[in-house]
Design a protein around this motif. Sequence first.
Motif, short mmCIF file in Angstrom:
data_model
loop_
_atom_site.label_atom_id
_atom_site.label_comp_id
_atom_site.label_asym_id
_atom_site.label_seq_id
_atom_site.Cartn_x
_atom_site.Cartn_y
_atom_site.Cartn_z
N GLU A 1 -10.58 29.98 57.48
CA GLU A 1 -11.71 29.13 57.09
C GLU A 1 -12.06 29.41 55.63
N ILE A 2 -12.29 28.36 54.87
CA ILE A 2 -12.68 28.52 53.46
C ILE A 2 -14.19 28.70 53.42
N ILE A 3 -14.64 29.78 52.81
CA ILE A 3 -16.06 30.12 52.76
C ILE A 3 -16.70 29.46 51.54
N PHE A 4 -16.05 29.55 50.40
CA PHE A 4 -16.51 28.88 49.18
C PHE A 4 -15.32 28.71 48.27
N ASN A 5 -15.48 27.84 47.29
CA ASN A 5 -14.42 27.56 46.34
C ASN A 5 -14.79 28.07 44.96
N GLN A 6 -13.79 28.41 44.21
CA GLN A 6 -14.00 28.85 42.84
C GLN A 6 -14.80 27.78 42.10
N GLY A 7 -15.84 28.20 41.40
CA GLY A 7 -16.68 27.27 40.65
C GLY A 7 -17.92 26.83 41.40
N ASP A 8 -18.00 27.07 42.71
CA ASP A 8 -19.21 26.74 43.46
C ASP A 8 -20.39 27.54 42.92
N VAL A 9 -21.56 26.95 42.98
CA VAL A 9 -22.77 27.66 42.58
C VAL A 9 -23.05 28.74 43.62
N GLY A 10 -23.27 29.97 43.18
CA GLY A 10 -23.52 31.07 44.10
C GLY A 10 -24.97 31.09 44.56
N ASP A 11 -25.17 31.14 45.88
CA ASP A 11 -26.53 31.23 46.41
C ASP A 11 -26.68 32.38 47.39
N LYS A 12 -25.63 33.19 47.53
CA LYS A 12 -25.69 34.37 48.39
C LYS A 12 -24.51 35.27 48.08
N PHE A 13 -24.56 36.48 48.62
CA PHE A 13 -23.40 37.36 48.52
C PHE A 13 -23.04 37.80 49.93
N TYR A 14 -21.82 38.21 50.11
CA TYR A 14 -21.31 38.56 51.43
C TYR A 14 -20.95 40.03 51.49
N ILE A 15 -21.24 40.64 52.62
CA ILE A 15 -20.77 41.97 52.96
C ILE A 15 -19.92 41.80 54.20
N ILE A 16 -18.68 42.22 54.15
CA ILE A 16 -17.79 42.06 55.30
C ILE A 16 -18.04 43.20 56.26
N LEU A 17 -18.55 42.86 57.43
CA LEU A 17 -18.86 43.84 58.45
C LEU A 17 -17.59 44.27 59.18
N THR A 18 -16.82 43.30 59.61
CA THR A 18 -15.52 43.57 60.24
C THR A 18 -14.53 42.51 59.77
N GLY A 19 -13.29 42.86 59.78
CA GLY A 19 -12.26 41.91 59.38
C GLY A 19 -11.91 42.05 57.92
N SER A 20 -11.35 41.00 57.37
CA SER A 20 -10.93 41.01 55.98
C SER A 20 -10.96 39.59 55.44
N CYS A 21 -10.74 39.48 54.14
CA CYS A 21 -10.69 38.16 53.52
C CYS A 21 -9.64 38.17 52.43
N VAL A 22 -9.27 36.98 52.02
CA VAL A 22 -8.34 36.80 50.92
C VAL A 22 -9.06 35.99 49.86
N ILE A 23 -8.96 36.42 48.63
CA ILE A 23 -9.56 35.70 47.52
C ILE A 23 -8.43 35.14 46.66
N LYS A 24 -8.43 33.83 46.50
CA LYS A 24 -7.40 33.17 45.69
C LYS A 24 -8.07 32.57 44.47
N LEU A 25 -7.59 32.97 43.30
CA LEU A 25 -8.14 32.48 42.05
C LEU A 25 -7.21 31.44 41.43
N LYS A 26 -7.81 30.40 40.86
CA LYS A 26 -7.05 29.41 40.12
C LYS A 26 -7.15 29.75 38.65
N TYR A 27 -6.06 29.96 38.01
CA TYR A 27 -6.06 30.28 36.58
C TYR A 27 -5.85 29.00 35.81
N GLN A 28 -6.57 28.85 34.72
CA GLN A 28 -6.45 27.62 33.91
C GLN A 28 -5.77 27.90 32.62
#
Length: 92
Positions: A65-92
């Motif tokens: 599941e996509i949580i947010f996309n690069q460039g989205d306005v930030g309105d919160k921060f996340y702390i991962i309680l369990t599990g993991s995530c992948v962060i994919k950056l788009k380079y310009q």
Amino acid sequence: MEDEEFNLRLILRKPGKERSYDDLLQLRSRISNFDLLKSTFAGLHPRQVDELCRNLGIEEFQHDEIIFNQGDVGDKFYIILTGSCVIKLKYQ
């Protein structure tokens, strides 16, 4: 550890105003173990830390599941309680 995680989830599901002093102590204890927040907590008044703990919530996401996309306005921060995530950056 599973009981601690279960209790933490129960606390985070409660509305912030319904959290007891013991709930706040448990949250404070757990999140103070995160290196990122140690320095942040050091500069806060205890009432500010309580307010932060009252405003924490829990969100659960599905695999891929996509949580947010690069460039989205930030309105919160996340702390991962369990599990993991992948962060994919788009380079310009």
